[in-house]
Write an enzyme that holds these catalytic residues in place. Structure first.
Site, PDB file in Angstrom:
ATOM      1  N   SER A  14       0.808  -1.232   0.000  1.00 28.81           N
ATOM      2  CA  SER A  14       0.000   0.000   0.000  1.00 28.81           C
ATOM      3  C   SER A  14       0.839   1.279   0.000  1.00 28.81           C
ATOM      4  CB  SER A  14      -0.948   0.066   1.214  1.00 28.81           C
ATOM      5  OG  SER A  14      -1.747  -1.058   1.253  1.00 28.81           O
ATOM      6  N   GLY A  16       1.493   2.823  -2.720  1.00 29.70           N
ATOM      7  CA  GLY A  16       1.090   3.599  -3.892  1.00 29.70           C
ATOM      8  C   GLY A  16       1.985   3.331  -5.089  1.00 29.70           C
ATOM      9  N   ASP A 146       7.877 -11.689  -0.996  1.00 22.75           N
ATOM     10  CA  ASP A 146       6.679 -12.540  -0.989  1.00 22.75           C
ATOM     11  C   ASP A 146       6.977 -13.796  -1.787  1.00 22.75           C
ATOM     12  OD1 ASP A 146       5.450 -10.355   0.133  1.00 22.75           O
ATOM     13  OD2 ASP A 146       4.227  -9.845  -1.622  1.00 22.75           O
ATOM     14  N   LYS A 186      13.831   6.496   9.567  1.00 20.09           N
ATOM     15  CA  LYS A 186      14.761   5.373   9.645  1.00 20.09           C
ATOM     16  C   LYS A 186      15.072   4.752   8.275  1.00 20.09           C
ATOM     17  CE  LYS A 186      15.684   5.192  13.973  1.00 20.09           C
ATOM     18  NZ  LYS A 186      17.078   5.512  14.336  1.00 20.09           N
ATOM     19  N   THR A 190      14.506   0.104   4.512  1.00 23.56           N
ATOM     20  CA  THR A 190      14.868   0.201   3.093  1.00 23.56           C
ATOM     21  C   THR A 190      16.143  -0.597   2.814  1.00 23.56           C
ATOM     22  OG1 THR A 190      13.835   2.364   2.933  1.00 23.56           O
ATOM     23  CG2 THR A 190      15.434   1.820   1.224  1.00 23.56           C
ATOM     24  N   LYS A 222      23.228   8.134   3.367  1.00 24.19           N
ATOM     25  CA  LYS A 222      23.317   6.816   3.999  1.00 24.19           C
ATOM     26  C   LYS A 222      22.622   5.763   3.124  1.00 24.19           C
ATOM     27  CE  LYS A 222      22.365   4.990   8.599  1.00 24.19           C
ATOM     28  NZ  LYS A 222      21.746   5.368   9.877  1.00 24.19           N
ATOM     29  N   VAL A 240       1.292  13.725  -0.529  1.00 22.76           N
ATOM     30  CA  VAL A 240       0.735  14.939  -1.137  1.00 22.76           C
ATOM     31  C   VAL A 240      -0.777  14.954  -0.933  1.00 22.76           C
ATOM     32  CG1 VAL A 240       2.506  15.386  -2.883  1.00 22.76           C
ATOM     33  CG2 VAL A 240       0.695  13.740  -3.377  1.00 22.76           C
ATOM     34  N   CYS A 380     -25.269   1.686 -14.023  1.00 22.92           N
ATOM     35  CA  CYS A 380     -25.446   0.232 -14.115  1.00 22.92           C
ATOM     36  C   CYS A 380     -26.575  -0.210 -13.179  1.00 22.92           C
ATOM     37  CB  CYS A 380     -24.122  -0.468 -13.835  1.00 22.92           C
ATOM     38  SG  CYS A 380     -24.044  -2.084 -14.620  1.00 22.92           S
ATOM     39  N   GLY A 382     -27.493   1.206 -10.630  1.00 17.19           N
ATOM     40  CA  GLY A 382     -28.184   2.448 -10.272  1.00 17.19           C
ATOM     41  C   GLY A 382     -29.210   2.850 -11.315  1.00 17.19           C
ATOM     42  N   HIS A 514     -20.464   1.815 -17.540  1.00 22.63           N
ATOM     43  CA  HIS A 514     -19.657   2.438 -16.488  1.00 22.63           C
ATOM     44  C   HIS A 514     -18.821   3.591 -17.044  1.00 22.63           C
ATOM     45  CE1 HIS A 514     -20.490  -0.375 -13.219  1.00 22.63           C
ATOM     46  NE2 HIS A 514     -20.600  -1.286 -14.166  1.00 22.63           N
ATOM     47  N   GLU A 516     -17.486   5.950 -15.547  1.00 19.51           N
ATOM     48  CA  GLU A 516     -16.372   6.329 -14.655  1.00 19.51           C
ATOM     49  C   GLU A 516     -15.054   5.716 -15.107  1.00 19.51           C
ATOM     50  OE1 GLU A 516     -18.825   4.253 -13.940  1.00 19.51           O
ATOM     51  OE2 GLU A 516     -18.237   2.684 -12.508  1.00 19.51           O
TER      52      GLU A 516
END
Ligand code: GLN
Length: 542
Positions: A14, A16, A146, A186, A190, A222, A240, A380, A382, A514, A516
């Protein structure tokens, strides 16, 4: 030949990564390059079509009918390039392809293995169809380390050697947490994440480091030293206010110059970022605000409505207003009068949805909007609920229902068994596979000249993306039109109702598709721009 940027993530999920990849795509485009983004998803589902939106967020549908990861929506919104089936692959699909080949005997008796067969399949996917692009940005889902992402990481490592020198680079997105007790950001997480990546044979060229405050110069040094990247290649990625600030923010930190430098492209073409600056400016300095009620299910998980939320914001950008969203669980209206909830809003939107739960509440919301003349946008499901509302309240069809909810005496919404797409006959059957019976992807609709929707689009023929099984039953068309509900858009063969509206209402539109999915910050969808404009009008009445 296309150049490749492989984007991995570390430390936590998460961060981004999808938006970071999309924003980098926009920045490279702003320098005149042709950019394509691809996503490799490590899960075992063949596609996210059957995954619950509460777990995985929205299913993004492409023109060519693929049900894909919502990151493809970000790619499309940031680059303006329509995503395709061939931009997203999952471990499930890779293995499915391989097992199909194995059963057909394509491997000629060989032992089928992760290396080279799985990695080859992944590499083919990454390399295919990129002839027309200068850059391919390829995002690997999940976090480095993973288990399920291992074959993908191995495949992109191999590609580093397969491709000509300096034709592939690696960008690693990580997090520097701020530890309040120490008062410091920290670097260690990383460092560990980069070590993990190095152990898998990949040395990142660029570190994109998320942090909630400026990373001090010493800490950057560093990171550079311990992670084996150039000091200029440690790019801070601060939080942001709006995702549409991300391209400009990353540009200011030098991400795109560093990417071009890593490919040895010098001097780099100058970027043209005026359009992104304009969008960011409009978001920062709105001239007013409107409140839209979104009446749906799963309103707790906003990712389930990702494209919808963005499209509403784009409508705000078009009208220079801030759009506030009021999320309302439709089930509430089955117990309570919706009026107190809806009286204060400037527009009501009922989005796509599946299943009977909450449907009566959505019908109430449509009735409220119709009677009180509040702008209503039904998408849809809606639209289907608005049609049921009209059938019951205006046409007196008390038993009007959808066969999605069980056998219906009056199937005003039902399963169409066949229709024409172009000159091909498409068929559906109730007995089909769960994922197999949907009407998916782009379909053309004809809009009736003189209707509000035709005016909004400025066109009589449109193409929009679909994802649904049920349709408004055309057998009820005349009866409903006699009561004032205009069927303003139909499929070219006249069998499938695509859009509805009331002529005597300031803004009441339902669409079976749709819209959107095709809205972009630089090109807001006309329906969303118009809906928000109507909400602005409505706010003047308060
Ligand atoms: N459940 C409805 C159908 O399948 C609507 C789907 C949707 O809103 N995407 O037709």
């Amino acid at each position: 030949m296309a150049r490749y940027v492989f984007i991995t993530g570390g430390v936590v999920s998460s961060l981004g990564k999808g938006i970071a990849s999309a924003a980098l795509g926009a920045l490279l485009q702003a320098r005149g390059y042709r950019v394509r983004l691809k996503k490799l998803d490590p899960y075992l589902n063949v596609d996210p079509g059957t995954m619950s939106p509460t777990q995985h967020g929205e299913v993004f549908v492409t023109d060519d009918g693929a049900e894909t990861d919502l990151d493809l929506g970000h790619y499309e919104r940031f680059t303006g390039r329509s995503a395709m089936q061939s931009d997203n692959i999952t471990t499930g699909r890779i293995y499915k392809n391989i097992i199909d080949k194995e059963r057909r005997g394509d491997y000629l008796g060989a032992t089928v293995q992760v290396i080279p067969h799985v990695t080859n399949e992944i590499k083919n996917f990454v390399l295919e169809g990129n002839e027309d692009y200068d850059f391919v940005l390829c995002e690997i889902g999940g976090t480095v380390g993973d288990i399920e992402a291992m074959p993908f990481v191995e495949a992109i490592r191999q590609l580093g050697n397969d491709l000509p020198r300096s034709n592939a680079i690696y960008v690693h997105l990580t997090l520097m947490p701020f530890i309040a007790a120490a008062g410091e950001l920290k670097t260690k997480p990383t460092q560990h994440s980069v070590k993990e990546l190095q152990a898998l044979g990949i040395a990142p060229d660029i570190l994109l480091v998320r942090a909630d405050r400026d990373i001090p110069v010493d800490e950057r040094r560093k990171l550079s030293l311990f992670c084996n990247v150039r000091p200029s290649a440690v790019i801070q990625a601060l939080d942001v206010a709006s995702i549409y600030d991300v391209p400009m923010a990353y540009h200011k930190e030098g991400l795109d110059s560093e990417v071009l430098a890593a490919f040895g492209i010098e001097p780099a073409p100058k970027p043209r970022l005026e359009r992104w600056e304009d969008v960011a400016h409009r978001i920062r300095t709105p001239e007013g605000e409107v409140t839209i009620a979104v009446v749906g299910k799963y309103t707790g998980l906003k990712d389930a409505y990702k494209s919808l939320i963005e499209a509403l914001y784009h409508g705000g950008i078009a009208n220079r207003v801030k759009v506030n969203l009021e999320w309302i669980e439709s089930e509430i209206f089955e117990k309570e009068d919706p009026s107190p909830w809806l009286e204060k809003v400037h527009g009501i939107l009922v989005p796509g949805g599946f299943g009977e739960r909450g449907s009566e509440g959505k019908i109430f919301a449509a009735r409220f909007a119709r009677e009180r003349k509040v702008p209503y946008f039904g998408i849809c499901f809606g639209m289907q609920m608005a049609v049921l509302e009209a059938a019951r309240s205006l046409a007196g069809i008390d038993k009007a229902s959808s066969t999605e909810f069980g056998p219906a005496k009056e199937p005003v919404i039902g399963l169409m068994t066949e229709w024409l797409k172009g000159n091909m006959l498409e068929k559906r059957s109730a007995a089909g596979d769960l994922g197999g019976t949907m009407r998916l992807g782009a379909y053309v609709a004809h809009l009736k000249p003189g209707t509000k929707i035709a005016e909004i689009y400025g066109a009589n023929e449109i193409s929009e993306r679909h994802r649904h099984r049920y349709e408004v039953n055309v057998d009820y068309k005349d009866q409903l039109e006699n009561c004032g509900l205009t069927f303003s858009g139909m499929s070219p063969d006249g069998v499938l109702p695509e859009t509805i509206e009331y002529a005597d209402h300031p803004w009441f539109i339902g669409v079976q598709y749709h819209p959107e999915l095709k809205s972009r910050p630089l090109e807001p969808h006309p329906l969303f721009a118009s809906f928000i404009e109507a909400a602005v009008e409505q706010s003047r009445l308060f």
